[in-house]
Design an enzyme around this catalytic site. Structure first.
Site, PDB file in Angstrom:
ATOM      1  N   LYS A   1       4.487   0.501   9.547  1.00 35.17           N
ATOM      2  CA  LYS A   1       4.539   1.795   8.857  1.00 35.17           C
ATOM      3  C   LYS A   1       3.929   2.895   9.701  1.00 35.17           C
ATOM      4  O   LYS A   1       4.392   4.020   9.689  1.00 35.17           O
ATOM      5  CB  LYS A   1       3.760   1.688   7.544  1.00 35.17           C
ATOM      6  CG  LYS A   1       4.649   1.447   6.351  1.00 35.17           C
ATOM      7  CD  LYS A   1       3.848   1.437   5.083  1.00 35.17           C
ATOM      8  CE  LYS A   1       3.236   0.090   4.844  1.00 35.17           C
ATOM      9  NZ  LYS A   1       2.371   0.004   3.683  1.00 35.17           N
TER      10      LYS A   1
ATOM     11  N   ARG B   1       5.051 -12.964   9.623  1.00 32.02           N
ATOM     12  CA  ARG B   1       5.779 -11.707   9.492  1.00 32.02           C
ATOM     13  C   ARG B   1       7.189 -11.844  10.023  1.00 32.02           C
ATOM     14  O   ARG B   1       7.426 -12.597  10.953  1.00 32.02           O
ATOM     15  CB  ARG B   1       5.106 -10.623  10.342  1.00 32.02           C
ATOM     16  CG  ARG B   1       3.955 -10.000   9.667  1.00 32.02           C
ATOM     17  CD  ARG B   1       3.299  -8.943  10.520  1.00 32.02           C
ATOM     18  NE  ARG B   1       2.200  -8.464   9.717  1.00 32.02           N
ATOM     19  CZ  ARG B   1       2.232  -7.329   9.011  1.00 32.02           C
ATOM     20  NH1 ARG B   1       3.246  -6.503   9.098  1.00 32.02           N
ATOM     21  NH2 ARG B   1       1.230  -6.999   8.243  1.00 32.02           N
TER      22      ARG B   1
ATOM     23  N   GLU C   1       0.878  -1.163   0.000  1.00 36.65           N
ATOM     24  CA  GLU C   1       0.000   0.000   0.000  1.00 36.65           C
ATOM     25  C   GLU C   1       0.922   1.222   0.000  1.00 36.65           C
ATOM     26  O   GLU C   1       1.801   1.312   0.854  1.00 36.65           O
ATOM     27  CB  GLU C   1      -0.868  -0.019   1.268  1.00 36.65           C
ATOM     28  CG  GLU C   1      -1.930   1.038   1.234  1.00 36.65           C
ATOM     29  CD  GLU C   1      -2.778   1.073   2.507  1.00 36.65           C
ATOM     30  OE1 GLU C   1      -2.697   0.142   3.322  1.00 36.65           O
ATOM     31  OE2 GLU C   1      -3.499   2.065   2.659  1.00 36.65           O
TER      32      GLU C   1
END
Ligand code: ATP
Ligand code: MG
Length: 553
Positions: A272, A262, A38
């Protein structure tokens, strides 16, 4: 092939096992993966793992990878981030087969929503988010249907058209899939497909005021591109049922989703949202601050693509979360830089040494290796002159036993040059050391030593006449605790000594020719690279990592 060594395509993890078996069974003729960031920030080390997994695996099996921007949220996305991400992926050594945007598919997604409505599988809902949450039930009790769920397809089509036309304000209504309010999977209890947001999009401008949700965009984007293996992180496991349901209802290419854990690293944060806070609240100098775990920050700090890819490989792709040691990351960059970095000399805290028995202007030329790990890099000349700099740390007036560096009356070898003896310590009126007076032993020249002296210590040095000033930025871990994200306020755990600026260092003249891509080992200190802020008049170097692990919290 030798017996027992396995084939070159030995799968390295469970994802590769799946891919290999899909290729062998003929389920897919070729692999096509995608990396779907994104564009709402810069990429970090966790994304690096996803990039290496998607691009590296496809490459290994002769396939390809698309870079697809998951740009379904107009409010947080910016072109700056798109450019940063493309740059980072390429810098890591990968070439996307295509660069696509989920927003390229907005028309198609809209048409598919219409199709779903016509099939009686989607409806426009005017309930508030609180009402929807209450009606959804709990994992142990089923949800309840509201009045909108039974609206006819014709009415829903008209309402959805009006949503698109901008007739309703933000949040006034949503489009929801009509699936199963009793499903044990909460994601199947009539998930949202579209929401209203009167906001301009970085690519589609003001064309749309309804935007698809992640679940309505992701699987279909995969399908449109004919992605064979859609690899994502574990939190998407509960979305998989919906991913498959949508593809099945629309009868489109059956991409499949696979999940892995992850990547986490201690002494840093990897979200982020948190990284953005550090930037916006000015705890760091920007997304590319060399202390940031962003790819941009690590690049500026001197990490190499090879070292980052190696880290991901060693950390491994797993189905369970674990925390990786930052030591492993540092090990990977030391290992790579040890092979590549040119050896150079820098004196961080200069102490003046006058060589009493060398005539003024009586320069002796020495030679030293550029990189003992790579003989092809050759040697370079260095000047030994009457006044030299050594590091303050290499002299002690009252040394402890077994101190092998310089002290009054003691001897030390200057790297690639001569042995010197400290004859006199010159001080000012307050007792501060101003300079040392030393004699050198002419017969002790490195490589041709006939002095017969046995000297244990070797220190680095620079000719004062030739050295140039530089600023050296010593970076350390950004946080002083292992898991900052688990603290009440992660910003309170920022390591106060994460940046130490040495303003008046001296470096050898060869470093005036340094380029941004060069990597250096400052002898006995660590690995360094030029900072982009460096100019011809003011050299600035960043420490990538020290030579050894010396971390103390
Ligand atoms: P963040 O939580 O930092 O915002 P994200 O997952 O929201 O990360 P995206 O831009 O949506 O960021 O992620 C792009 C891809 O990178 C996704 O496939 C995501 O699963 C993957 N990814 C993100 N963080 C990690 C991580 N720590 N380890 C491995 N993959 C990750
Ligand atoms: Mg995200």
């Amino acid at each position: 092939m030798e017996i027992g060594t396995g084939s070159a395509l030995e799968p390295a993890n469970f994802i590769e096992e799946i891919i290999q078996s899909d290729l062998e069974s003929g389920k897919h003729a070729a692999v096509l993966t995608r990396f779907p960031p994104e564009p709402n920030g810069y990429l970090h080390l966790g994304h690096c793992a996803s990039i290496v997994l998607n691009f590296g695996t496809a490459q290994k099996y002769g396939g390809k990878t698309n870079l697809r921007f998951d740009d379904t949220n107009p409010e947080t996305e910016e072109t700056e981030f798109v450019e940063g991400i493309i740059n980072d992926v390429k810098w890591l050594g990968y070439e996307p087969a295509n660069i696509f945007y989920a927003s390229d598919y907005f028309d198609q997604l809209y048409d598919w929503a219409v199709l779903l409505i016509k099939k009686g599988l989607a409806y426009v809902d005017f309930s508030s988010p609180e009402e929807v949450a209450a009606q959804k039930g709990t994992p142990t009790s089923p949800g309840t249907a509201n009045q909108y769920r039974s609206t006819s397809p014709e009415e829903n089509l008209a309402l959805f058209e009006r949503m698109k036309a901008g007739e309703f304000p933000d949040g006034h209504c949503t489009l929801r899939a009509k699936i199963d309010l009793g499903s044990p999977n909460m994601h199947m209890r009539d998930p949202y497909l579209y929401r209203i947001k009167h906001a301009a999009h970085h690519r589609t401008g003001t064309k749309w005021c309804i935007y698809p949700m992640y679940d309505w965009a992701h699987g279909q984007s995969d399908s449109i591109e004919k992605i064979t293996h859609s690899i994502c992180t574990l939190e998407f496991i509960p979305h998989r049922e919906l991913y498959d349901w949508i593809i099945q209802q629309l009868g489109i290419f059956p991409s499949k989703q696979y999940e892995f854990a992850r990547i986490n690293v201690n002494y840093t944060v990897m979200s982020k949202r948190k990284l953005k806070q550090l930037v916006e609240e000015k705890y760091v100098a920007g997304w590319d601050d060399p202390r940031m775990p962003t790819i941009a920050g690590m690049r500026r700090r001197g990490y190499t693509p090879t070292s980052l890819r190696e880290f991901v490989k060693r950390a491994g792709i797993a189905k369970r979360e674990k925390i990786n040691e930052v030591n492993l990351l540092e090990f990977c960059v030391r290992e790579d830089l040890n092979k590549k970095a040119l050896r150079r000399i820098a004196v961080l805290n200069p102490l003046k040494v006058v060589i009493t028995n060398l005539a003024e202007g009586g320069t002796e030329w020495m030679e030293t290796e550029n990189n003992p790990e790579d003989p092809n890099t050759g040697k370079r000349p260095i000047a030994f002159t009457k006044t030299i700099w050594i590091d303050q740390e290499d002299f002690m007036e009252n040394p402890p036993p077994k101190y092998f560096r310089l002290s009054p009356g003691g001897m030390v070898r200057l790297k690639s040059a001569f042995i010197i003896r400290c004859e006199e310590v010159v001080k000012d009126d307050s007792g501060n050391i101003l300079e040392l007076h030393c004699s050198y032993i002419p017969e002790s020249r490195s490589g041709q030593d006939t002095s017969g002296l046995k000297v244990q210590g070797v220190i680095h040095w620079l000719s004062a006449e030739h050295a140039v000033p530089a600023e050296v930025r010593l970076y350390d871990r950004l946080f002083s605790v292992e898991d900052p994200a688990s603290e009440d306020d992660f910003k309170k755990t920022i390591h106060p000594a994460s940046l130490e600026v040495v303003e008046k260092a001296m470096v050898e003249p060869a470093l005036q020719e340094a380029a941004l891509v060069d990597r250096f080992q400052f002898m006995r200190i660590g690995y360094f690279c030029l900072d982009p802020e460096s100019t011809r008049d003011k050299l600035v170097f960043n420490r990538t990592v020290s030579l050894k692990d010396t971390w103390k919290p």
